[in-house]
Every structure is written in structure tokens, then in C-alpha cells.
Design a protein around this motif. Structure first.
Motif, PDB file in Angstrom:
ATOM      1  N   ILE A  23       9.797  -7.238  -5.662  1.00 43.99           N
ATOM      2  CA  ILE A  23       9.072  -5.977  -5.525  1.00 43.99           C
ATOM      3  C   ILE A  23       7.572  -6.238  -5.463  1.00 43.99           C
ATOM      4  O   ILE A  23       6.846  -5.624  -4.670  1.00 43.99           O
ATOM      5  CB  ILE A  23       9.405  -5.034  -6.697  1.00 43.99           C
ATOM      6  N   GLY A  24       7.105  -7.172  -6.303  1.00 48.54           N
ATOM      7  CA  GLY A  24       5.689  -7.520  -6.276  1.00 48.54           C
ATOM      8  C   GLY A  24       5.278  -8.091  -4.936  1.00 48.54           C
ATOM      9  O   GLY A  24       4.202  -7.766  -4.406  1.00 48.54           O
ATOM     10  N   LEU A  25       6.147  -8.935  -4.354  1.00 45.33           N
ATOM     11  CA  LEU A  25       5.864  -9.523  -3.046  1.00 45.33           C
ATOM     12  C   LEU A  25       5.828  -8.452  -1.964  1.00 45.33           C
ATOM     13  O   LEU A  25       4.927  -8.436  -1.114  1.00 45.33           O
ATOM     14  CB  LEU A  25       6.924 -10.579  -2.716  1.00 45.33           C
ATOM     15  N   MET A  26       6.810  -7.545  -1.988  1.00 44.72           N
ATOM     16  CA  MET A  26       6.845  -6.466  -1.004  1.00 44.72           C
ATOM     17  C   MET A  26       5.626  -5.552  -1.148  1.00 44.72           C
ATOM     18  O   MET A  26       5.070  -5.076  -0.152  1.00 44.72           O
ATOM     19  CB  MET A  26       8.133  -5.640  -1.172  1.00 44.72           C
ATOM     20  N   THR A  27       5.210  -5.312  -2.377  1.00 44.77           N
ATOM     21  CA  THR A  27       4.023  -4.497  -2.618  1.00 44.77           C
ATOM     22  C   THR A  27       2.788  -5.147  -2.002  1.00 44.77           C
ATOM     23  O   THR A  27       1.972  -4.478  -1.351  1.00 44.77           O
ATOM     24  CB  THR A  27       3.801  -4.294  -4.126  1.00 44.77           C
ATOM     25  N   ALA A  28       2.668  -6.462  -2.207  1.00 44.18           N
ATOM     26  CA  ALA A  28       1.536  -7.198  -1.637  1.00 44.18           C
ATOM     27  C   ALA A  28       1.557  -7.136  -0.110  1.00 44.18           C
ATOM     28  O   ALA A  28       0.512  -6.974   0.528  1.00 44.18           O
ATOM     29  CB  ALA A  28       1.561  -8.645  -2.112  1.00 44.18           C
ATOM     30  N   ILE A  29       2.751  -7.248   0.473  1.00 40.92           N
ATOM     31  CA  ILE A  29       2.883  -7.188   1.932  1.00 40.92           C
ATOM     32  C   ILE A  29       2.425  -5.820   2.445  1.00 40.92           C
ATOM     33  O   ILE A  29       1.705  -5.720   3.445  1.00 40.92           O
ATOM     34  CB  ILE A  29       4.342  -7.465   2.354  1.00 40.92           C
ATOM     35  N   LEU A  30       2.829  -4.763   1.758  1.00 41.43           N
ATOM     36  CA  LEU A  30       2.430  -3.412   2.171  1.00 41.43           C
ATOM     37  C   LEU A  30       0.913  -3.240   2.112  1.00 41.43           C
ATOM     38  O   LEU A  30       0.308  -2.651   3.014  1.00 41.43           O
ATOM     39  CB  LEU A  30       3.102  -2.376   1.273  1.00 41.43           C
ATOM     40  N   ILE A  31       0.301  -3.749   1.046  1.00 37.74           N
ATOM     41  CA  ILE A  31      -1.154  -3.612   0.903  1.00 37.74           C
ATOM     42  C   ILE A  31      -1.878  -4.383   1.996  1.00 37.74           C
ATOM     43  O   ILE A  31      -2.843  -3.887   2.596  1.00 37.74           O
ATOM     44  CB  ILE A  31      -1.589  -4.084  -0.498  1.00 37.74           C
ATOM     45  N   VAL A  32      -1.408  -5.601   2.286  1.00 39.34           N
ATOM     46  CA  VAL A  32      -2.023  -6.397   3.350  1.00 39.34           C
ATOM     47  C   VAL A  32      -1.852  -5.703   4.700  1.00 39.34           C
ATOM     48  O   VAL A  32      -2.802  -5.609   5.494  1.00 39.34           O
ATOM     49  CB  VAL A  32      -1.421  -7.813   3.384  1.00 39.34           C
ATOM     50  N   MET A  33      -0.640  -5.198   4.966  1.00 42.93           N
ATOM     51  CA  MET A  33      -0.386  -4.514   6.233  1.00 42.93           C
ATOM     52  C   MET A  33      -1.277  -3.291   6.400  1.00 42.93           C
ATOM     53  O   MET A  33      -1.705  -2.967   7.516  1.00 42.93           O
ATOM     54  CB  MET A  33       1.087  -4.096   6.324  1.00 42.93           C
ATOM     55  N   SER A  34      -1.565  -2.601   5.291  1.00 45.96           N
ATOM     56  CA  SER A  34      -2.351  -1.375   5.381  1.00 45.96           C
ATOM     57  C   SER A  34      -3.781  -1.629   5.839  1.00 45.96           C
ATOM     58  O   SER A  34      -4.448  -0.716   6.335  1.00 45.96           O
ATOM     59  CB  SER A  34      -2.363  -0.660   4.021  1.00 45.96           C
ATOM     60  N   PHE A  35      -4.253  -2.875   5.705  1.00 50.33           N
ATOM     61  CA  PHE A  35      -5.620  -3.209   6.117  1.00 50.33           C
ATOM     62  C   PHE A  35      -5.661  -3.989   7.430  1.00 50.33           C
ATOM     63  O   PHE A  35      -6.699  -4.525   7.800  1.00 50.33           O
ATOM     64  CB  PHE A  35      -6.316  -4.013   5.016  1.00 50.33           C
ATOM     65  N   THR A  36      -4.525  -4.053   8.123  1.00 57.19           N
ATOM     66  CA  THR A  36      -4.460  -4.751   9.408  1.00 57.19           C
ATOM     67  C   THR A  36      -3.853  -3.819  10.454  1.00 57.19           C
ATOM     68  O   THR A  36      -3.191  -2.833  10.101  1.00 57.19           O
ATOM     69  CB  THR A  36      -3.602  -6.022   9.304  1.00 57.19           C
ATOM     70  N   PRO A  37      -4.046  -4.119  11.729  1.00 56.77           N
ATOM     71  CA  PRO A  37      -3.424  -3.297  12.782  1.00 56.77           C
ATOM     72  C   PRO A  37      -1.907  -3.292  12.714  1.00 56.77           C
ATOM     73  O   PRO A  37      -1.268  -2.405  13.290  1.00 56.77           O
ATOM     74  CB  PRO A  37      -3.913  -3.979  14.072  1.00 56.77           C
ATOM     75  N   LEU A  38      -1.310  -4.279  12.022  1.00 54.94           N
ATOM     76  CA  LEU A  38       0.143  -4.323  11.911  1.00 54.94           C
ATOM     77  C   LEU A  38       0.678  -3.132  11.119  1.00 54.94           C
ATOM     78  O   LEU A  38       1.803  -2.687  11.325  1.00 54.94           O
ATOM     79  CB  LEU A  38       0.574  -5.619  11.222  1.00 54.94           C
ATOM     80  N   GLY A  39      -0.141  -2.602  10.218  1.00 54.56           N
ATOM     81  CA  GLY A  39       0.295  -1.479   9.402  1.00 54.56           C
ATOM     82  C   GLY A  39       0.180  -0.146  10.106  1.00 54.56           C
ATOM     83  O   GLY A  39       1.095   0.688  10.076  1.00 54.56           O
ATOM     84  N   TYR A  40      -0.970   0.095  10.755  1.00 53.41           N
ATOM     85  CA  TYR A  40      -1.216   1.383  11.417  1.00 53.41           C
ATOM     86  C   TYR A  40      -1.855   1.158  12.779  1.00 53.41           C
ATOM     87  O   TYR A  40      -2.931   0.584  12.879  1.00 53.41           O
ATOM     88  CB  TYR A  40      -2.155   2.255  10.568  1.00 53.41           C
ATOM     89  N   PHE A  41      -1.157   1.612  13.841  1.00 54.22           N
ATOM     90  CA  PHE A  41      -1.710   1.582  15.185  1.00 54.22           C
ATOM     91  C   PHE A  41      -2.282   2.965  15.485  1.00 54.22           C
ATOM     92  O   PHE A  41      -1.563   3.966  15.421  1.00 54.22           O
ATOM     93  CB  PHE A  41      -0.627   1.246  16.223  1.00 54.22           C
ATOM     94  N   ARG A  42      -3.557   3.022  15.774  1.00 52.63           N
ATOM     95  CA  ARG A  42      -4.202   4.303  16.053  1.00 52.63           C
ATOM     96  C   ARG A  42      -3.781   4.839  17.421  1.00 52.63           C
ATOM     97  O   ARG A  42      -3.751   4.115  18.406  1.00 52.63           O
ATOM     98  CB  ARG A  42      -5.721   4.153  16.013  1.00 52.63           C
ATOM     99  N   THR A  43      -3.445   6.144  17.456  1.00 53.01           N
ATOM    100  CA  THR A  43      -3.140   6.819  18.711  1.00 53.01           C
ATOM    101  C   THR A  43      -3.957   8.113  18.748  1.00 53.01           C
ATOM    102  O   THR A  43      -4.717   8.403  17.836  1.00 53.01           O
ATOM    103  CB  THR A  43      -1.637   7.153  18.817  1.00 53.01           C
ATOM    104  N   LEU A  44      -3.759   8.902  19.789  1.00 56.31           N
ATOM    105  CA  LEU A  44      -4.501  10.157  19.914  1.00 56.31           C
ATOM    106  C   LEU A  44      -4.073  11.169  18.848  1.00 56.31           C
ATOM    107  O   LEU A  44      -4.849  12.013  18.446  1.00 56.31           O
ATOM    108  CB  LEU A  44      -4.296  10.751  21.311  1.00 56.31           C
ATOM    109  N   GLY A  45      -2.812  11.065  18.397  1.00 54.28           N
ATOM    110  CA  GLY A  45      -2.327  11.980  17.371  1.00 54.28           C
ATOM    111  C   GLY A  45      -2.022  11.240  16.091  1.00 54.28           C
ATOM    112  O   GLY A  45      -2.910  10.819  15.368  1.00 54.28           O
TER     113      GLY A  45
END
Length: 214
Positions: A23-45
Motif C-alpha cells: 500500500i505504501g508503494l502504491m501510494t508513492a506511485i500515485l503521488i509521483v504520477m500526480s506530478f507527471t504527465p503520466l497522471g493527468y493529461f490536460r485536455t480542453l475539458g
């Protein structure tokens, strides 16, 4: 007189060290992803996100409680994005109601993670292939994420001028059609990606866990 002692199975109430570490590892992965384009790709909406994939994997491999926690982390990072790097869409929502925006971002993701774990366990019990359930869990994570997010959005913001202004571009359709049209490409990309990636990774991890315990 001699008494017969019946050994009853003891319900597992605590997570193992290995599960907490995962769970700790998955949490770390989520936090890292949230600060990279892998986590959120910006679109018009809406932003296209792959954040539900680690949530789905944790919910399937560890259980609903892990899914609940990881979904909460996903939601928290999403709301953090609203506060620090908002899109035009989330900025408009936040200006209308910070509380409603929080409710759209955070509890919906926590519920998604928990329910993904619950539904996976139900499907896995009847899955004779021992494979389908993992891909179903990956798909469900993305589907539930979209359904809860958009459902809460429509419930809380539907009557606002901003959402009604967006709805005019779709021809003043009903809420259900609005959700389908607004999600559009985002959902078409997120659900197959979560299904395939979540299914492959969780199935592989499940095999590794069983081999280690054997």
C-alpha cells in the motif's frame, strides 16, 4: 467430562507487513504520477487520467480497504491539482463552490477504490478462468471513477450558469446525454487503458504473491 474444542476460522482483521508495504508503494506511485504527465493529461475539458490504475491494482491484490485508501490518495492529489494547477474547468468549479469541488474530487475516488475491491472479489469467486476478473476490475475502476465523478458533478453543479453554458454547446441535452458527450474521448481512452494495464499487472502480481506464499 471432556470438552470438545471446535476450532473456528479467525477472521482476518489486520493487514500483514507485506500488504502495508505494498500500500505504501502504491501510494508513492500515485503521488509521483500526480506530478507527471503520466497522471493527468490536460485536455480542453476534463483531464485524461491513469491514476485509477494503481488504485485498481491495490484494490484487487490487497482488498477493498486498500482500494479505499488509494482512492482517497487519488482524490486528494486531484483536489491538490485544483488548488495549485487548475484547468479552466476546475477553476470555474472551484470559484462556484470549493466545498462542492472537493466533494466531486475526493469522496468519489475513495468510493471508487473501495467498490472496485468489493466487486472484484465477487466476480473473482465465480471466475473460472481466474483471469477475466482482473481485467473486469481494471475496467470497473475507470468506469466507476467516471460515473461517480460525473454523477456528483451533475448533482451539485447542474443548475449553475457555468454548466448550463457548457450544456448549450451540446444543444441543451438532458443530464445523461450531457455526461456521455462531455466525457467523450476521455472515457474512451481511460477505460480500455485501465482494463488492459490493470488486468495485466494485477494478474501478474497475483501470481507472484501466490508463488511467494507457496
Amino acid at each position: 467430562m471432556s470438552e470438545t474444542v471446535v476450532n473456528k476460522p479467525v477472521a482476518k482483521s489486520k493487514m500483514s507487513v507485506g500488504e502495508l508495504t505494498s500500500i505504501g508503494l502504491m501510494t508513492a506511485i500515485l503521488i509521483v504520477m500526480s506530478f507527471t504527465p503520466l497522471g493527468y493529461f490536460r485536455t480542453l475539458g476534463l483531464s485524461i487520467s491513469l491514476m485509477m490504475i494503481p488504485v485498481a491494482i491495490g484494490a484487487m491484490i490487497i482488498g477493498p480497504k486498500a482500494g479505499l485508501w488509494l482512492g482517497l490518495v487519488f482524490g486528494a492529489t486531484s483536489f491538490y491539482q485544483v488548488l495549485t494547477a487548475p484547468s479552466a474547468f476546475t477553476s470555474a468549479l472551484f470559484s462556484i463552490s470549493p466545498l462542492y469541488t472537493f466533494l466531486v474530487c475526493v469522496p468519489t475516488r475513495a468510493l471508487m477504490g473501495w467498490l472496485t475491491g468489493v466487486l472484484f472479489q465477487l466476480i473473482h469467486k465465480v471466475d473460472r478462468t481466474n483471469t477475466f476478473s482482473y481485467f473486469a476490475g481494471g475496467f470497473l475502476a475507470a468506469f466507476l471513477n467516471t460515473m461517480f465523478f460525473m454523477g456528483t458533478l451533475v448533482l451539485l453543479f447542474w443548475n449553475t450558469d457555468y454548466i448550463q453554458g457548457l450544456n448549450q454547446t451540446f444543444g441543451n441535452v438532458n443530464p445523461l446525454v450531457f455526461v456521455v458527450l462531455f466525457v467523450g474521448v476521455n472515457g474512451a481512452l481511460e477505460m480500455p487503458a485501465s482494463c488492459v494495464a490493470g488486468g495485466i499487472v494485477s494478474k501478474a502480481l497475483s501470481k507472484a504473491v501466490h508463488k511467494r506464499r507457496a
